[in-house]
Scaffold this motif. Structure first.
Motif, PDB file in Angstrom:
ATOM      1  N   UNK A  20      25.273 -57.186  65.027  1.00 57.38           N
ATOM      2  CA  UNK A  20      24.907 -58.476  64.472  1.00 57.38           C
ATOM      3  C   UNK A  20      25.591 -58.648  63.131  1.00 57.38           C
ATOM      4  N   UNK A  21      25.626 -59.860  62.641  1.00 59.27           N
ATOM      5  CA  UNK A  21      26.198 -60.115  61.321  1.00 59.27           C
ATOM      6  C   UNK A  21      25.205 -59.810  60.219  1.00 59.27           C
ATOM      7  N   UNK A  22      23.946 -59.642  60.559  1.00 56.49           N
ATOM      8  CA  UNK A  22      22.897 -59.401  59.587  1.00 56.49           C
ATOM      9  C   UNK A  22      21.598 -60.003  60.075  1.00 56.49           C
ATOM     10  N   UNK A  23      20.573 -60.005  59.216  1.00 58.20           N
ATOM     11  CA  UNK A  23      19.285 -60.528  59.642  1.00 58.20           C
ATOM     12  C   UNK A  23      18.456 -60.862  58.416  1.00 58.20           C
ATOM     13  N   UNK A  24      17.448 -61.710  58.651  1.00 56.02           N
ATOM     14  CA  UNK A  24      16.484 -62.064  57.622  1.00 56.02           C
ATOM     15  C   UNK A  24      15.212 -61.272  57.842  1.00 56.02           C
ATOM     16  N   UNK A  25      14.485 -61.006  56.757  1.00 53.53           N
ATOM     17  CA  UNK A  25      13.239 -60.253  56.834  1.00 53.53           C
ATOM     18  C   UNK A  25      12.115 -61.032  56.171  1.00 53.53           C
ATOM     19  N   UNK A  26      10.930 -60.961  56.785  1.00 57.15           N
ATOM     20  CA  UNK A  26       9.778 -61.666  56.230  1.00 57.15           C
ATOM     21  C   UNK A  26       8.498 -60.939  56.642  1.00 57.15           C
ATOM     22  N   UNK A  27       7.535 -60.878  55.722  1.00 57.91           N
ATOM     23  CA  UNK A  27       6.202 -60.382  56.043  1.00 57.91           C
ATOM     24  C   UNK A  27       5.394 -61.560  56.569  1.00 57.91           C
ATOM     25  N   UNK A  28       4.811 -61.398  57.730  1.00 53.66           N
ATOM     26  CA  UNK A  28       4.145 -62.502  58.423  1.00 53.66           C
ATOM     27  C   UNK A  28       2.748 -62.071  58.852  1.00 53.66           C
ATOM     28  N   UNK A  40     -10.296 -64.730  65.423  1.00 56.22           N
ATOM     29  CA  UNK A  40     -10.045 -65.164  64.059  1.00 56.22           C
ATOM     30  C   UNK A  40      -9.388 -64.107  63.197  1.00 56.22           C
ATOM     31  N   UNK A  41      -8.794 -63.098  63.822  1.00 55.99           N
ATOM     32  CA  UNK A  41      -8.147 -61.991  63.115  1.00 55.99           C
ATOM     33  C   UNK A  41      -6.656 -62.275  62.978  1.00 55.99           C
ATOM     34  N   UNK A  42      -6.056 -61.837  61.879  1.00 53.78           N
ATOM     35  CA  UNK A  42      -4.611 -61.909  61.698  1.00 53.78           C
ATOM     36  C   UNK A  42      -4.056 -60.514  61.478  1.00 53.78           C
ATOM     37  N   UNK A  43      -2.882 -60.263  62.055  1.00 52.28           N
ATOM     38  CA  UNK A  43      -2.239 -58.957  61.957  1.00 52.28           C
ATOM     39  C   UNK A  43      -0.979 -59.066  61.117  1.00 52.28           C
ATOM     40  N   UNK A  44      -0.820 -58.154  60.179  1.00 53.61           N
ATOM     41  CA  UNK A  44       0.375 -58.147  59.345  1.00 53.61           C
ATOM     42  C   UNK A  44       1.569 -57.621  60.138  1.00 53.61           C
ATOM     43  N   UNK A  45       2.722 -58.241  59.915  1.00 53.76           N
ATOM     44  CA  UNK A  45       3.930 -57.811  60.622  1.00 53.76           C
ATOM     45  C   UNK A  45       5.151 -57.994  59.741  1.00 53.76           C
ATOM     46  N   UNK A  46       6.098 -57.096  59.909  1.00 55.84           N
ATOM     47  CA  UNK A  46       7.445 -57.279  59.365  1.00 55.84           C
ATOM     48  C   UNK A  46       8.273 -57.913  60.467  1.00 55.84           C
ATOM     49  N   UNK A  47       8.840 -59.075  60.185  1.00 58.77           N
ATOM     50  CA  UNK A  47       9.632 -59.803  61.177  1.00 58.77           C
ATOM     51  C   UNK A  47      11.088 -59.809  60.731  1.00 58.77           C
ATOM     52  N   UNK A  48      11.954 -59.293  61.580  1.00 56.08           N
ATOM     53  CA  UNK A  48      13.397 -59.255  61.320  1.00 56.08           C
ATOM     54  C   UNK A  48      14.096 -60.150  62.327  1.00 56.08           C
ATOM     55  N   UNK A  49      14.746 -61.220  61.808  1.00 57.97           N
ATOM     56  CA  UNK A  49      15.429 -62.202  62.657  1.00 57.97           C
ATOM     57  C   UNK A  49      16.936 -62.061  62.485  1.00 57.97           C
ATOM     58  N   UNK A  50      17.652 -61.681  63.538  1.00 60.90           N
ATOM     59  CA  UNK A  50      19.122 -61.592  63.415  1.00 60.90           C
ATOM     60  C   UNK A  50      19.738 -62.956  63.152  1.00 60.90           C
ATOM     61  N   UNK A  51      20.824 -62.938  62.420  1.00 59.80           N
ATOM     62  CA  UNK A  51      21.571 -64.173  62.236  1.00 59.80           C
ATOM     63  C   UNK A  51      22.259 -64.538  63.541  1.00 59.80           C
ATOM     64  N   UNK A  52      22.476 -65.780  63.722  1.00 60.06           N
ATOM     65  CA  UNK A  52      23.107 -66.265  64.942  1.00 60.06           C
ATOM     66  C   UNK A  52      22.104 -67.021  65.785  1.00 60.06           C
ATOM     67  N   UNK A  53      22.614 -67.748  66.751  1.00 58.78           N
ATOM     68  CA  UNK A  53      21.778 -68.675  67.511  1.00 58.78           C
ATOM     69  C   UNK A  53      20.896 -67.998  68.552  1.00 58.78           C
ATOM     70  N   UNK A  54      21.258 -66.815  68.986  1.00 59.05           N
ATOM     71  CA  UNK A  54      20.456 -66.151  70.017  1.00 59.05           C
ATOM     72  C   UNK A  54      20.720 -66.747  71.402  1.00 59.05           C
ATOM     73  N   UNK A  55      19.847 -66.513  72.378  1.00 60.03           N
ATOM     74  CA  UNK A  55      18.616 -65.726  72.216  1.00 60.03           C
ATOM     75  C   UNK A  55      18.903 -64.229  72.097  1.00 60.03           C
ATOM     76  N   UNK A  56      18.077 -63.555  71.317  1.00 63.53           N
ATOM     77  CA  UNK A  56      18.261 -62.138  71.038  1.00 63.53           C
ATOM     78  C   UNK A  56      17.250 -61.298  71.826  1.00 63.53           C
TER      79      UNK A  56
END
Length: 528
Positions: free
Chosen positions: A30-38, A45-61
């Motif tokens: 890949x050319x790289x990716x974005x990272x976000x805590x989500x 009613x529970x939420x789970x913490x996650x690290x989300x890494x999205x590759x650059x480019x249109x996908x689908x990945x």
């Protein structure tokens, strides 16, 4: 709040370090990716913490969902997560409910926990440019068992990489109805330290180590654990046929290797199993720290083959591999269990010796007290196996110094000309007469060198209840499978005593047994 910011900053620096270090060539760069805590919403009613890494480019990945280890969060999986994102995968690395910054309470792979994985998949497909036909799950420890359970329930999962996981949870909590003090204490104490155990979870994990547990409560514990066992859902797994990679340690004190080998044999989908020296998750720890151990390489190749579809070379390799003990042995590769493991070599137990002679020897008996521990033990949970992971063996046992009033010892003559290649699960049959209606015996296989110093090859417990005191019975010890090389000049020994800190025994003060060869006492050792 400050701790959370530090964790995010550390992850961000790691991402920056890898996002632009893109490998040239290769099957899925890949050319790289974005990272976000989500925070991902799930049931109740529970939420789970996650690290989300999205590759650059249109996908689908291709998409890989990471499930966190017991009592930990997504930071433990940072290196493999970043590596896969750098190869072009969408990665959603979430923290299971009840732990760290995720909401809810810990249910130990309950049906609700398993549904969470599918909900995270739903969220991932709705919020990232991921391919719904190319989905994999990665799990270490708790996450490994969870991943297999999720694949039984969600046919969208095409591959699972299960590192140090479980198949049969009741068999992890107890061996031959002897409960595992090491597994129960490890899960209970670390679960309380790193999360919020539900009232039921707290009760069940305390029951594993309760020396006064009633038969009825034990039956309830087994039923609770069966709901959380992939073994219960084998038919669904065989119907969905996800490609499953299993990596397990020979010396597992939490989830022993035998049930995982049973899973390998019973599963009908694409599969691969690898065994290494070590204890629970200890083979993976150096790799997760960035050391080039090779433990994570099959993970990446497995996902490339069965999720991304970019490199299928791993599918042409032998799918059963192991590294023997004691240390520094080469990896052996096989295509099935019949060729990987040995055939039984029978040793008859005489009064003090092990012999392969078929001649009937004289009758013998010896008595030991079972209320006192000897100097032999299966090791210290998470310490002995860790030493083996780093190519070390724990301090040897002096067999000559063992107190024969609390330990029975039998030794074979040394083999001088060749290595004895122990491959598989040993079995010991030992007649005895107990002094109490209930009790426990522990059997050990030892590798004894020319100085009389011994190391543990394996161990197995046996328990009885409702026996008639003073009446003969027999104990059948089922050892866990292993691969161990007994070098020339070394001898094999068997030791039996009544206590080990790894287990919850049923021996009462003043209890004992008389061991005998009436009806035949023998060890079946699998040798290749």
């Amino acid at each position: 709040m400050r701790g959370r910011l530090v964790r995010v900053a550390v992850a961000a620096l790691a991402v920056l370090g890898l996002a632009f270090a893109v490998p040239t060539g290769g099957p899925a760069s890949a050319l790289g990716f974005d990272a976000k805590i989500q925070m991902i919403p799930v049931d109740g009613g529970v939420s789970l913490e996650a690290l989300v890494l999205r590759p650059w480019g249109s996908g689908p990945h291709p998409l890989v969902v990471f499930i966190s280890p017991w009592s930990m969060d997504w930071t433990e999986n940072t290196l493999p997560a970043l590596t896969l994102a750098n190869k072009g995968y969408t990665v959603v690395s979430y923290v299971t409910r009840g732990f760290k910054n995720s909401g809810g309470e810990v249910g130990v792979a309950s049906p609700t926990d398993v549904r969470d994985t599918s909900t995270v998949l739903d969220w991932s497909l709705a919020n990232t440019a991921s391919d719904a036909t190319r989905i994999g799950v990665y799990g270490l420890s708790y996450g490994a068992g969870m991943g297999i359970l999720a694949a039984a329930k969600d046919s969208r999962i095409k591959a699972v990489t299960a590192l140090s996981g479980w198949y049969d949870l009741p068999a992890s909590f107890a061996r031959d109805d002897v409960r595992s003090a090491s597994a129960g204490k490890l899960l209970h104490d670390s679960g309380r330290a790193g999360g919020r155990l539900s009232a039921e979870t707290d009760l069940r994990l305390r029951q594993v180590i309760d020396p006064a547990l009633s038969d009825a409560d034990y039956a309830d514990l087994v039923a609770w654990a069966e709901i959380r066992s992939p073994k219960t859902y084998l038919a669904e797994l065989n119907a969905n046929k996800p490609a499953i990679l299993i990596e397990q340690a020979w010396g597992e004190t939490a989830f022993p290797p035998g049930p995982m080998l049973d899973f390998y044999n019973a599963y009908r989908g694409p599969k691969r199993v690898e065994f290494r020296p070590g204890d629970h998750a200890t083979p993976e720890i150096p790799a997760l720290m960035g050391l080039p151990t090779g433990v994570l390489d099959p993970v990446y190749r497995w996902l490339d083959a069965y999720v991304a579809g970019t490199d299928r070379s791993i599918t042409t390799e032998p799918n059963l591999q192991y590294t023997p003990r004691p240390v520094a042995r080469g990896t052996e590769r096989y295509t099935d269990t019949a060729s990987a493991f040995g055939t039984p070599r029978r040793y008859r137990l005489t009064e003090n010796a092990l012999t392969t002679s078929t001649a009937t020897g004289p009758a013998w008996s010896k008595s030991i007290a079972t209320d006192t521990d000897s100097a032999v033990s299966g090791g210290q949970a998470m310490v002995t196996g860790t030493l083996q992971t780093f190519l070390l063996e724990p301090s040897p046992i002096d067999v000559s110094a063992l107190d024969r009033t609390v330990a029975a010892v039998w030794s074979a003559e040394p083999t001088w000309t060749a290595t004895t290649r122990i491959r598989g699960a040993a079995a010991l049959h030992l007649p005895h007469t107990p002094s109490a209606a209930k009790g426990t015996l522990i059997a050990y296989l030892l590798d004894v060198d020319h100085l009389g110093k011994a190391r543990i090859i394996g161990y197995a417990p046996h328990a009885w209840a409702n026996a008639a005191p003073g009446q003969p019975r027999a104990a059948d010890f089922a050892f866990q499978p292993t691969a161990y090389d007994l070098d020339p000049g070394h001898r094999l020994s068997v030791v039996v005593d009544g206590k080990d800190t790894l287990f919850v025994d049923a021996n009462q003060p003043g209890s004992g047994v008389t061991l005998t060869n009436t009806g035949g006492a023998h060890l079946d050792l699998p040798v290749r």
